[in-house]
Design a protein around this motif. Structure first.
Motif: not given
Length: 246
Positions: A92-93, A78-85, A106-117
């Motif tokens: 990351v959420h 949760n909340d930290h895309p740079r740490l998630a990567r 952009k930080i996570m890349g195209s293959d990662a899950i990115v969810g939004v509240t």
């Protein structure tokens, strides 16, 4: 999201999305997480730690991420895309006041899950989906007495989304085995839960089993909800202790 271990021959289209407590000791929490994931179908685990250092988040990721990934359960921070990567998380959420979706992508890349509240907002959800979010999270569906609930969502929102969009939706906020049926019937793809699992009197495994049984037993038909107050009252008496996935 990756398919989790299941005790059902054919898991329901609606699946569990486990959110950790906002404070935990990784070594002590690790066996509880393993118990929960071994008890039934779980789609993903979100590590949601508040008011702690980056190093504390790193330590928690090191301890908990392998438990999820070894069971083919997605591990989301949760909340930290740079740490998630950095920590090898599956995704990351982000909330509306966190890193914007496009920056997180952009930080996570195209293959990662990115969810939004998206709270209770159709507009925010449409924007997130059009930008490419892997899922949108709606809530809170039931009230909580542990924090202020600023946004109140109803099952009609889930039904509208399921009929219109292919992007999955997550329901969150006070969800328990006792009150989740309207959300499942309305079309929620995932139920995000906290205390219904970690606070279950018989342990997190029992919490997962109870929720999966409730999902399986939920009526498949959907009728427009004209009065959700009774369900909200039920949620008050069976509080999950969380109102937002982000």
């Amino acid at each position: 999201m990756a398919k989790g271990k299941t005790t059902q021959a054919e898991p329901s289209a609606c699946r569990l999305y486990l959110v950790t407590p906002p404070a935990l000791e990784p070594a002590a929490f690790a066996p509880l997480l393993a118990e929960a994931l071994d008890a039934g179908d779980v789609a993903c685990v979100q590590l949601r730690l508040k008011d702690c250092s980056d190093d504390a988040i790193r330590r928690a990721c090191d301890a908990l991420r392998p438990i999820a990934q070894e069971r083919e359960v997605a591990f989301i921070l949760n909340d930290h895309p740079r740490l998630a990567r950095e920590m090898g998380c599956d995704g990351v959420h982000v909330g509306q006041s966190d890193t914007p979706y496009r920056d997180a992508r952009k930080i996570m890349g195209s293959d990662a899950i990115v969810g939004v509240t998206c709270h209770d907002s159709r507009h925010l959800a449409m924007v997130a989906a059009e930008d490419g979010a892997d899922y949108v999270a709606f809530g809170a569906f039931f009230p909580t007495d542990t924090k202020a609930t600023e946004h109140h969502a109803v099952p009609d929102l889930l039904h509208w989304w399921a009929e219109l969009m292919e992007v999955p939706c997550v329901a969150i906020g006070g969800i328990t085995a006792a009150n989740c049926a309207p959300l499942v019937s309305a079309g929620a793809d995932f139920l995000a839960v906290v205390n219904a699992v970690w606070g279950h009197p018989d342990g997190p495994g029992a919490g997962v089993r109870a929720l999966n049984a409730a999902i399986a037993a939920a009526p498949s038909g959907w009728t427009v909800s004209t009065d959700f107050s009774a369900d909200l009252s039920a949620g008050m008496s069976a509080d999950d202790g969380e109102t937002s996935a982000g």
